[in-house]
Scaffold this motif. Structure first.
Motif, PDB file in Angstrom:
ATOM      1  N   ALA A   1      33.721  52.140  56.254  1.00  0.00           N
ATOM      2  CA  ALA A   1      34.313  51.928  57.575  1.00  0.00           C
ATOM      3  C   ALA A   1      34.491  50.447  57.906  1.00  0.00           C
ATOM      4  O   ALA A   1      35.441  50.076  58.586  1.00  0.00           O
ATOM      5  N   ASN A   2      33.599  49.607  57.412  1.00  0.00           N
ATOM      6  CA  ASN A   2      33.597  48.205  57.836  1.00  0.00           C
ATOM      7  C   ASN A   2      34.164  47.229  56.817  1.00  0.00           C
ATOM      8  O   ASN A   2      34.364  46.062  57.140  1.00  0.00           O
ATOM      9  N   GLU A   3      34.410  47.684  55.629  1.00  0.00           N
ATOM     10  CA  GLU A   3      34.905  46.788  54.583  1.00  0.00           C
ATOM     11  C   GLU A   3      36.184  47.319  53.952  1.00  0.00           C
ATOM     12  O   GLU A   3      36.421  47.150  52.763  1.00  0.00           O
ATOM     13  N   SER A   4      37.029  47.957  54.762  1.00  0.00           N
ATOM     14  CA  SER A   4      38.226  48.596  54.215  1.00  0.00           C
ATOM     15  C   SER A   4      39.185  47.599  53.570  1.00  0.00           C
ATOM     16  O   SER A   4      39.778  47.893  52.532  1.00  0.00           O
ATOM     17  N   ALA A   5      39.333  46.414  54.137  1.00  0.00           N
ATOM     18  CA  ALA A   5      40.240  45.424  53.543  1.00  0.00           C
ATOM     19  C   ALA A   5      39.735  44.997  52.173  1.00  0.00           C
ATOM     20  O   ALA A   5      40.507  44.897  51.210  1.00  0.00           O
ATOM     21  N   TRP A   6      38.442  44.751  52.077  1.00  0.00           N
ATOM     22  CA  TRP A   6      37.855  44.353  50.795  1.00  0.00           C
ATOM     23  C   TRP A   6      37.966  45.485  49.779  1.00  0.00           C
ATOM     24  O   TRP A   6      38.311  45.265  48.621  1.00  0.00           O
ATOM     25  N   LEU A   7      37.722  46.717  50.200  1.00  0.00           N
ATOM     26  CA  LEU A   7      37.842  47.859  49.299  1.00  0.00           C
ATOM     27  C   LEU A   7      39.289  48.050  48.844  1.00  0.00           C
ATOM     28  O   LEU A   7      39.537  48.400  47.681  1.00  0.00           O
TER      29      LEU A   7
ATOM     30  N   GLU B   1      41.478  45.660  48.458  1.00  0.00           N
ATOM     31  CA  GLU B   1      41.699  44.602  47.470  1.00  0.00           C
ATOM     32  C   GLU B   1      41.068  44.968  46.130  1.00  0.00           C
ATOM     33  O   GLU B   1      41.660  44.776  45.063  1.00  0.00           O
ATOM     34  N   LEU B   2      39.877  45.531  46.179  1.00  0.00           N
ATOM     35  CA  LEU B   2      39.191  45.954  44.961  1.00  0.00           C
ATOM     36  C   LEU B   2      39.960  47.078  44.265  1.00  0.00           C
ATOM     37  O   LEU B   2      40.119  47.078  43.047  1.00  0.00           O
ATOM     38  N   ARG B   3      40.485  48.013  45.056  1.00  0.00           N
ATOM     39  CA  ARG B   3      41.265  49.135  44.508  1.00  0.00           C
ATOM     40  C   ARG B   3      42.526  48.619  43.816  1.00  0.00           C
ATOM     41  O   ARG B   3      42.882  49.062  42.722  1.00  0.00           O
ATOM     42  N   GLU B   4      43.203  47.648  44.442  1.00  0.00           N
ATOM     43  CA  GLU B   4      44.402  47.055  43.840  1.00  0.00           C
ATOM     44  C   GLU B   4      44.067  46.357  42.532  1.00  0.00           C
ATOM     45  O   GLU B   4      44.807  46.464  41.549  1.00  0.00           O
ATOM     46  N   ALA B   5      42.943  45.639  42.502  1.00  0.00           N
ATOM     47  CA  ALA B   5      42.523  44.945  41.281  1.00  0.00           C
ATOM     48  C   ALA B   5      42.209  45.950  40.179  1.00  0.00           C
ATOM     49  O   ALA B   5      42.568  45.734  39.014  1.00  0.00           O
ATOM     50  N   ALA B   6      41.561  47.049  40.528  1.00  0.00           N
ATOM     51  CA  ALA B   6      41.232  48.073  39.528  1.00  0.00           C
ATOM     52  C   ALA B   6      42.497  48.715  38.979  1.00  0.00           C
ATOM     53  O   ALA B   6      42.601  48.987  37.771  1.00  0.00           O
ATOM     54  N   THR B   7      43.491  48.944  39.839  1.00  0.00           N
ATOM     55  CA  THR B   7      44.766  49.512  39.400  1.00  0.00           C
ATOM     56  C   THR B   7      45.464  48.553  38.439  1.00  0.00           C
ATOM     57  O   THR B   7      45.972  48.965  37.394  1.00  0.00           O
ATOM     58  N   LYS B   8      45.478  47.281  38.781  1.00  0.00           N
ATOM     59  CA  LYS B   8      46.096  46.263  37.923  1.00  0.00           C
ATOM     60  C   LYS B   8      45.380  46.200  36.573  1.00  0.00           C
ATOM     61  O   LYS B   8      46.026  46.128  35.521  1.00  0.00           O
ATOM     62  N   LEU B   9      44.053  46.247  36.597  1.00  0.00           N
ATOM     63  CA  LEU B   9      43.279  46.218  35.359  1.00  0.00           C
ATOM     64  C   LEU B   9      43.602  47.427  34.481  1.00  0.00           C
ATOM     65  O   LEU B   9      43.768  47.294  33.267  1.00  0.00           O
ATOM     66  N   ALA B  10      43.728  48.603  35.097  1.00  0.00           N
ATOM     67  CA  ALA B  10      44.075  49.809  34.336  1.00  0.00           C
ATOM     68  C   ALA B  10      45.451  49.669  33.697  1.00  0.00           C
ATOM     69  O   ALA B  10      45.657  50.077  32.546  1.00  0.00           O
ATOM     70  N   GLU B  11      46.409  49.065  34.418  1.00  0.00           N
ATOM     71  CA  GLU B  11      47.746  48.842  33.871  1.00  0.00           C
ATOM     72  C   GLU B  11      47.684  47.893  32.670  1.00  0.00           C
ATOM     73  O   GLU B  11      48.330  48.136  31.636  1.00  0.00           O
TER      74      GLU B  11
END
Length: 154
Positions: free
Chosen positions: A128-134, A136-146
């Motif tokens: 609930a409180n760190e959605s922006a950081w999460l 960003e982390l999700r985007e980085a994980a997607t990029k890493l998977a690519e």
């Protein structure tokens, strides 16, 4: 395969017109697909749940085979998410004494009844409180998977 995108398309094809307003939302993890639709204003979630139960089960069965995950359902009414069903999956973790103290304090303070419930409370708080950081982390994980998918085969 992007499971969420595929599942949104699949469920959109199989859910009857008129059930929901706007597009379906699918939230996925390794064990579960949560299918979420927005109800029209004034629609009772309880009545909708009862009226669509058999059809939702019939839609979910082939989806569970296709995606090898349980299918759960929820609706959005205004800003509220009403879950009809969901999995509660145990997660094993190892915690040091300082971390266990945090969980025990939440129990002593009446926030949680058990360490498991206290840990779930902590996870919800971070979500609930760190959605922006999460995000960003999700985007980085997607990029890493690519990047990994374009790498050499082992």
């Amino acid at each position: 395969m992007d499971v969420v995108a595929d599942a949104v398309e699949w469920f959109t094809e199989h859910v009857p017109d008129g059930w929901f307003e706007g597009p379906l939302e699918v939230i996925a993890d390794r064990e579960e697909l949560l299918v979420v639709g927005r109800l029209a204003a004034g629609t009772s979630p309880k009545r909708f749940r009862e009226a669509t139960r058999d059809a939702r089960v019939a839609i979910a069965r082939p989806a569970e085979v296709r995606y090898d995950r349980a299918v759960s359902w929820a609706v959005r009414v205004d800003d509220q998410l009403v879950r009809f069903s969901h999995l509660s999956v145990p997660v094993m973790t190892r915690l040091r004494v300082e971390e266990r103290h945090v969980l025990d304090l939440l129990i002593e303070g009446g926030i949680a009844r058990s360490r498991s419930e206290a840990l779930a409370w902590c996870v919800r708080l971070v979500g609930a409180n760190e959605s922006a950081w999460l995000d960003e982390l999700r985007e980085a994980a997607t990029k890493l998977a690519e990047i990994r998918s374009r790498g050499p085969a082992c």
